[in-house]
Design a protein around this motif. Structure first.
Motif, PDB file in Angstrom:
ATOM      1  N   LEU A   2      -8.012   3.036 -10.205  1.00 42.36           N
ATOM      2  CA  LEU A   2      -7.795   1.747  -9.565  1.00 42.36           C
ATOM      3  C   LEU A   2      -9.109   1.179  -9.029  1.00 42.36           C
ATOM      4  CD1 LEU A   2      -5.883  -0.485  -8.572  1.00 42.36           C
ATOM      5  CD2 LEU A   2      -5.455   0.929  -6.523  1.00 42.36           C
ATOM      6  N   ASN A   3      -9.942   2.031  -8.494  1.00 46.17           N
ATOM      7  CA  ASN A   3     -11.241   1.616  -7.958  1.00 46.17           C
ATOM      8  C   ASN A   3     -12.172   1.116  -9.060  1.00 46.17           C
ATOM      9  OD1 ASN A   3     -13.357   1.637  -5.730  1.00 46.17           O
ATOM     10  ND2 ASN A   3     -14.270   3.057  -7.198  1.00 46.17           N
ATOM     11  N   SER A   4     -12.248   1.842 -10.174  1.00 47.39           N
ATOM     12  CA  SER A   4     -13.238   1.511 -11.201  1.00 47.39           C
ATOM     13  C   SER A   4     -12.702   0.647 -12.340  1.00 47.39           C
ATOM     14  CB  SER A   4     -13.852   2.796 -11.768  1.00 47.39           C
ATOM     15  OG  SER A   4     -12.846   3.571 -12.392  1.00 47.39           O
ATOM     16  N   GLN A   5     -11.397   0.720 -12.596  1.00 42.43           N
ATOM     17  CA  GLN A   5     -10.807  -0.044 -13.699  1.00 42.43           C
ATOM     18  C   GLN A   5      -9.466  -0.652 -13.268  1.00 42.43           C
ATOM     19  OE1 GLN A   5     -10.561   3.261 -16.451  1.00 42.43           O
ATOM     20  NE2 GLN A   5     -12.328   2.486 -17.562  1.00 42.43           N
ATOM     21  N   PRO A   6      -9.471  -1.502 -12.270  1.00 40.38           N
ATOM     22  CA  PRO A   6      -8.202  -1.989 -11.722  1.00 40.38           C
ATOM     23  C   PRO A   6      -7.315  -2.696 -12.746  1.00 40.38           C
ATOM     24  CG  PRO A   6     -10.048  -3.260 -10.853  1.00 40.38           C
ATOM     25  CD  PRO A   6     -10.623  -2.097 -11.596  1.00 40.38           C
ATOM     26  N   ALA A   7      -7.903  -3.381 -13.688  1.00 41.59           N
ATOM     27  CA  ALA A   7      -7.107  -4.106 -14.680  1.00 41.59           C
ATOM     28  C   ALA A   7      -6.396  -3.167 -15.646  1.00 41.59           C
ATOM     29  CB  ALA A   7      -7.990  -5.083 -15.457  1.00 41.59           C
ATOM     30  N   LYS A   8      -6.798  -1.902 -15.672  1.00 38.14           N
ATOM     31  CA  LYS A   8      -6.179  -0.936 -16.588  1.00 38.14           C
ATOM     32  C   LYS A   8      -5.049  -0.140 -15.942  1.00 38.14           C
ATOM     33  CE  LYS A   8      -9.966  -0.650 -19.778  1.00 38.14           C
ATOM     34  NZ  LYS A   8     -10.817   0.177 -20.573  1.00 38.14           N
ATOM     35  N   ILE A   9      -4.780  -0.400 -14.679  1.00 41.75           N
ATOM     36  CA  ILE A   9      -3.653   0.279 -14.012  1.00 41.75           C
ATOM     37  C   ILE A   9      -2.359  -0.316 -14.546  1.00 41.75           C
ATOM     38  CG2 ILE A   9      -2.410   0.502 -11.803  1.00 41.75           C
ATOM     39  CD1 ILE A   9      -4.737   2.413 -11.951  1.00 41.75           C
ATOM     40  N   GLY A  10      -1.425   0.570 -14.881  1.00 42.25           N
ATOM     41  CA  GLY A  10      -0.131   0.125 -15.380  1.00 42.25           C
ATOM     42  C   GLY A  10       0.994   0.931 -14.762  1.00 42.25           C
ATOM     43  N   SER A  11       2.199   0.612 -15.159  1.00 41.38           N
ATOM     44  CA  SER A  11       3.367   1.286 -14.597  1.00 41.38           C
ATOM     45  C   SER A  11       3.336   2.783 -14.870  1.00 41.38           C
ATOM     46  CB  SER A  11       4.655   0.658 -15.127  1.00 41.38           C
ATOM     47  OG  SER A  11       4.722   0.779 -16.532  1.00 41.38           O
ATOM     48  N   ALA A  19      -2.015   4.124  -0.812  1.00 39.94           N
ATOM     49  CA  ALA A  19      -3.149   4.508  -1.664  1.00 39.94           C
ATOM     50  C   ALA A  19      -3.847   3.264  -2.210  1.00 39.94           C
ATOM     51  CB  ALA A  19      -2.677   5.412  -2.793  1.00 39.94           C
ATOM     52  N   CYS A  20      -3.072   2.301  -2.681  1.00 41.47           N
ATOM     53  CA  CYS A  20      -3.661   1.073  -3.219  1.00 41.47           C
ATOM     54  C   CYS A  20      -4.448   0.314  -2.147  1.00 41.47           C
ATOM     55  CB  CYS A  20      -2.577   0.182  -3.810  1.00 41.47           C
ATOM     56  SG  CYS A  20      -1.794   0.843  -5.292  1.00 41.47           S
ATOM     57  N   VAL A  21      -3.864   0.219  -0.958  1.00 38.93           N
ATOM     58  CA  VAL A  21      -4.536  -0.485   0.134  1.00 38.93           C
ATOM     59  C   VAL A  21      -5.814   0.249   0.535  1.00 38.93           C
ATOM     60  CG1 VAL A  21      -4.312  -1.229   2.541  1.00 38.93           C
ATOM     61  CG2 VAL A  21      -2.426  -1.591   0.944  1.00 38.93           C
ATOM     62  N   LEU A  22      -5.769   1.569   0.562  1.00 36.11           N
ATOM     63  CA  LEU A  22      -6.967   2.350   0.904  1.00 36.11           C
ATOM     64  C   LEU A  22      -8.083   2.143  -0.107  1.00 36.11           C
ATOM     65  CD1 LEU A  22      -5.329   5.597   2.215  1.00 36.11           C
ATOM     66  CD2 LEU A  22      -7.214   4.418   3.343  1.00 36.11           C
ATOM     67  N   VAL A  23      -7.742   2.103  -1.373  1.00 32.98           N
ATOM     68  CA  VAL A  23      -8.764   1.849  -2.404  1.00 32.98           C
ATOM     69  C   VAL A  23      -9.413   0.494  -2.154  1.00 32.98           C
ATOM     70  CG1 VAL A  23      -9.172   1.447  -4.868  1.00 32.98           C
ATOM     71  CG2 VAL A  23      -7.709   3.348  -4.138  1.00 32.98           C
TER      72      VAL A  23
END
Length: 194
Positions: A123-132, A151-155
């Protein structure tokens, strides 16, 4: 300490600084570098407390690990050295925080924590590649919706803090040769003189 030409200040004029000293054991340069906007310091401190300090779905160790891994990936010597010291001050049991920051995949931590850190790293390095499928993997390791949200908010908060530290040229509060060797000397270390 910073690229900005901040005026000298009295800590007593910033009530939140006393709270920071109590919580962290020191007053982070990150906040001292922002004295031109006390309202931002207060807002960031409140957000930090809500995300990192207040009990939630993730335990403090997991929250610190996320901050370490993301900050190391972003090469933020400032944030990594600060959070290594915070882990020590809190007496969080486990591998040395430097190992988590630099090479969590080989650290002796639970597989569920490695899955969490894998997700956060992506999520930190490739946020657009996060999926379900990435979120579903966390669920298979037993993470709740609240924990995944945290976790998402912490990133995002780690990335925010890293960018602010870089932009301000914030000098690390602590010297850490392992981190300096792995990431570099720090945000403003060679560019700002005290």
């Amino acid at each position: 300490m910073t690229y900005l030409k901040n005026q000298t200040f009295e800590e007593k004029d910033f009530p939140v600084f006393a709270i920071m000293r109590e919580q962290f054991g020191f007053l982070p340069n990150f906040f001292k570098a922002q004295i031109a906007r006390p309202d931002l310091i207060n807002a960031e401190a409140a957000l930090s407390a809500a995300i990192q300090i207040t009990d939630g779905g993730l335990i403090r160790k997991q929250r610190e690990y996320i901050f370490l891994v993301c900050s190391a990936a972003n090469l933020s010597t400032y944030c990594v050295t600060a959070h290594c010291e915070i882990v020590r001050m809190l007496k969080i049991e486990g591998p040395e925080p430097e190992q988590i920051a630099i090479d969590y995949a080989h650290a002796k931590i639970a597989m569920s924590d490695k899955a969490l850190l894998n997700f956060c790293s992506k999520l930190n390095s490739q946020p657009a590649k996060i999926g379900s499928a990435d979120v579903e993997t966390l669920r298979t390791f037993g993470f709740s919706e609240q924990q995944i949200l945290e976790a998402c908010v912490l990133v995002g908060f780690a990335k925010f803090a890293n960018v602010v530290a870089f932009g301000l040229g914030t000098v690390p509060d602590f010297s850490n040769s392992k981190i300096e060797q792995a990431l570099g000397p720090g945000e403003g270390a060679q560019k700002v003189t005290a």
